[in-house]
Design a protein around this motif. Structure first.
Motif, mmCIF file in Angstrom:
data_model
loop_
_atom_site.group_PDB
_atom_site.id
_atom_site.type_symbol
_atom_site.label_atom_id
_atom_site.label_comp_id
_atom_site.label_asym_id
_atom_site.label_seq_id
_atom_site.Cartn_x
_atom_site.Cartn_y
_atom_site.Cartn_z
ATOM 1 N N HIS A 57 42.166 15.763 -25.126
ATOM 2 C CA HIS A 57 43.474 15.128 -25.036
ATOM 3 C C HIS A 57 44.115 15.677 -23.779
ATOM 4 O O HIS A 57 44.436 16.867 -23.704
ATOM 5 N N VAL A 58 44.293 14.831 -22.767
ATOM 6 C CA VAL A 58 44.666 15.274 -21.424
ATOM 7 C C VAL A 58 46.048 14.740 -21.051
ATOM 8 O O VAL A 58 46.334 13.547 -21.221
ATOM 9 N N LEU A 59 46.887 15.624 -20.533
ATOM 10 C CA LEU A 59 48.176 15.243 -19.962
ATOM 11 C C LEU A 59 48.132 15.458 -18.463
ATOM 12 O O LEU A 59 47.691 16.509 -17.994
ATOM 13 N N SER A 65 46.622 9.370 -14.804
ATOM 14 C CA SER A 65 45.558 9.951 -15.624
ATOM 15 C C SER A 65 44.418 8.972 -15.855
ATOM 16 O O SER A 65 43.579 9.168 -16.715
ATOM 17 N N GLU A 66 44.371 7.921 -15.041
ATOM 18 C CA GLU A 66 43.387 6.861 -15.242
ATOM 19 C C GLU A 66 41.955 7.378 -15.166
ATOM 20 O O GLU A 66 41.092 6.993 -15.964
ATOM 21 N N LEU A 67 41.674 8.268 -14.214
ATOM 22 C CA LEU A 67 40.299 8.733 -14.045
ATOM 23 C C LEU A 67 39.877 9.690 -15.160
ATOM 24 O O LEU A 67 38.684 9.796 -15.452
ATOM 25 N N ALA A 68 40.827 10.383 -15.785
ATOM 26 C CA ALA A 68 40.482 11.204 -16.944
ATOM 27 C C ALA A 68 40.047 10.314 -18.100
ATOM 28 O O ALA A 68 39.122 10.642 -18.845
ATOM 29 N N ALA A 69 40.699 9.165 -18.249
ATOM 30 C CA ALA A 69 40.300 8.214 -19.290
ATOM 31 C C ALA A 69 38.902 7.683 -19.024
ATOM 32 O O ALA A 69 38.121 7.454 -19.956
ATOM 33 N N ALA A 70 38.563 7.507 -17.748
ATOM 34 C CA ALA A 70 37.228 7.036 -17.399
ATOM 35 C C ALA A 70 36.149 8.039 -17.795
ATOM 36 O O ALA A 70 34.985 7.665 -17.972
ATOM 37 N N ARG A 71 36.526 9.308 -17.949
ATOM 38 C CA ARG A 71 35.586 10.341 -18.383
ATOM 39 C C ARG A 71 35.539 10.462 -19.907
ATOM 40 O O ARG A 71 34.880 11.346 -20.437
ATOM 41 N N GLY A 72 36.271 9.606 -20.603
ATOM 42 C CA GLY A 72 36.222 9.584 -22.059
ATOM 43 C C GLY A 72 37.357 10.294 -22.755
ATOM 44 O O GLY A 72 37.378 10.366 -23.987
ATOM 45 N N ALA A 73 38.312 10.832 -21.990
ATOM 46 C CA ALA A 73 39.424 11.567 -22.586
ATOM 47 C C ALA A 73 40.496 10.619 -23.109
ATOM 48 O O ALA A 73 40.626 9.482 -22.653
ATOM 49 N N THR A 74 41.275 11.109 -24.066
ATOM 50 C CA THR A 74 42.509 10.456 -24.480
ATOM 51 C C THR A 74 43.615 10.983 -23.580
ATOM 52 O O THR A 74 43.756 12.193 -23.427
ATOM 53 N N VAL A 75 44.391 10.072 -22.975
ATOM 54 C CA VAL A 75 45.249 10.529 -21.892
ATOM 55 C C VAL A 75 46.724 10.240 -22.131
ATOM 56 O O VAL A 75 47.104 9.303 -22.849
ATOM 57 N N SER A 92 46.618 1.503 -17.389
ATOM 58 C CA SER A 92 46.129 2.203 -18.585
ATOM 59 C C SER A 92 47.040 1.901 -19.765
ATOM 60 O O SER A 92 47.820 2.761 -20.203
ATOM 61 N N PRO A 93 46.969 0.692 -20.318
ATOM 62 C CA PRO A 93 47.907 0.314 -21.385
ATOM 63 C C PRO A 93 47.756 1.118 -22.662
ATOM 64 O O PRO A 93 48.688 1.161 -23.475
ATOM 65 N N GLU A 94 46.620 1.778 -22.863
ATOM 66 C CA GLU A 94 46.416 2.571 -24.081
ATOM 67 C C GLU A 94 46.938 3.994 -23.949
ATOM 68 O O GLU A 94 46.992 4.731 -24.936
ATOM 69 N N ALA A 95 47.322 4.398 -22.740
ATOM 70 C CA ALA A 95 47.759 5.779 -22.510
ATOM 71 C C ALA A 95 49.207 5.979 -22.955
ATOM 72 O O ALA A 95 50.000 5.040 -23.011
ATOM 73 N N ASP A 96 49.532 7.227 -23.264
ATOM 74 C CA ASP A 96 50.898 7.622 -23.633
ATOM 75 C C ASP A 96 51.597 8.058 -22.354
ATOM 76 O O ASP A 96 51.508 9.216 -21.944
ATOM 77 N N LEU A 97 52.294 7.133 -21.710
ATOM 78 C CA LEU A 97 52.894 7.376 -20.402
ATOM 79 C C LEU A 97 54.417 7.317 -20.509
ATOM 80 O O LEU A 97 54.969 6.357 -21.046
ATOM 81 N N ARG A 98 55.079 8.356 -19.971
ATOM 82 C CA ARG A 98 56.522 8.474 -20.152
ATOM 83 C C ARG A 98 57.208 8.855 -18.849
ATOM 84 O O ARG A 98 56.635 9.523 -17.989
ATOM 85 N N VAL A 99 58.456 8.426 -18.734
ATOM 86 C CA VAL A 99 59.319 8.833 -17.636
ATOM 87 C C VAL A 99 60.083 10.072 -18.087
ATOM 88 O O VAL A 99 60.633 10.099 -19.191
#
Length: 277
Positions: A57-59, A65-75, A92-99
């Motif tokens: 689980h990567v922040l 964090s798109e390339l971390a997702a490409a490595r299989g991580a949850t981002v 990365s619509p599945e990522a938890d992205l916040r301002v």
């Protein structure tokens, strides 16, 4: 779980971080499509050093964090620019992205296995490391990159337009890159209780098709905005085109190799102390 936030540290100033969107967000599309792809060597190198992969689980703080997702991580990711986060969500619509503010990360203690920041935490924002530690699980890994010795870099010319900013802004830029100095990043991370701290040379090179491509690319960055405020956009672009024209090579792209330093470290399994005043 009780928060590990250091009570001795002052409350963050959200308004200050909202202003970041003026510099980095004003040409968000140009930055995302012209500048950011040149950072891929840097991202891939740090992810490799950290062993990012499935199950992590990567922040990422202040970047994508798109390339971390490409490595299989949850981002997950955080940035102060609403317009850059909008682009990240499109990618990365599945990522938890916040301002938000990296001094007040909107996640609970011990949420992440890995936290990264690619030239997002600077010598002028060292207390953000406390928040990185807080949201990491015990035994979690962190990695950050910063500019290295810019003046010794073959591609230092590519950053020269930033010096058109006011003297105060240029001095702040120098303070920002101070974590790249020998021992500086190591000392900071150890002061916040990280262990197994390692310093690495990170591959980094920008390439541009021609001076116009370079000028448009560099103008999309935050430091460029500071220079543009001082001299105006056309003067900034003229300076950039001239700097690039002097480095044209027949049949080859303009290339700017800049020294980048990476740090990797781990959060101890026990609760580390916080620095003294």
């Amino acid at each position: 779980m009780a928060s590990e936030r250091d009570p001795k540290q002052p409350d963050p100033a959200p308004a200050q971080w909202l202003l970041v969107d003026e510099g980095w967000g004003r040409k968000a599309v140009d930055f995302a499509s012209l500048s950011e792809p040149g950072n891929c060597r840097e991202y891939v190198s740090l992810h490799q050093l950290l062993g990012v992969g499935p199950g992590d689980h990567v922040l990422d703080v202040a970047c994508g964090s798109e390339l971390a997702a490409a490595r299989g991580a949850t981002v997950a990711g955080l940035d102060a620019s609403q317009r850059l986060i909008a682009i990240a969500r499109d990618r990365s619509p599945e990522a938890d992205l916040r301002v938000g503010d990296m001094h007040a990360l909107p996640w609970a203690d011990g949420t992440f296995d890995v936290v990264t920041s690619f030239r997002g935490i600077w010598g002028t924002t060292p207390d953000a490391v406390a928040e990185v530690r807080r949201v990491l699980r015990p035994g979690g890994r962190m990695g950050l990159t910063v500019w290295g010795h810019i003046k010794a870099s073959p591609g230092a010319w590519a950053l020269s337009p930033f010096t058109l900013a006011t003297r105060e802004k240029v001095a702040n830029q120098a303070a920002m890159v101070s974590l790249g100095r020998p021992g500086a990043g190591e000392q900071l991370l150890r002061s916040w209780g990280f262990e197994n701290v390692e310093r690495h040379d990170i591959p980094f090179a920008w390439e541009f098709a021609d001076p116009e491509h370079y000028a448009r690319t560099i103008a999309s960055t935050g430091p460029a905005y500071e220079a543009i405020q001082a001299v105006g956009e056309e003067a900034f672009l003229d300076h950039a085109r001239t700097a690039a024209a002097e480095r044209l090579r027949d049949g080859l792209p303009l290339r700017a190799v800049i020294l980048v330093v990476g740090y990797v470290a781990t959060k101890p399994l026990d609760r580390p102390p916080v620095p003294d005043d």
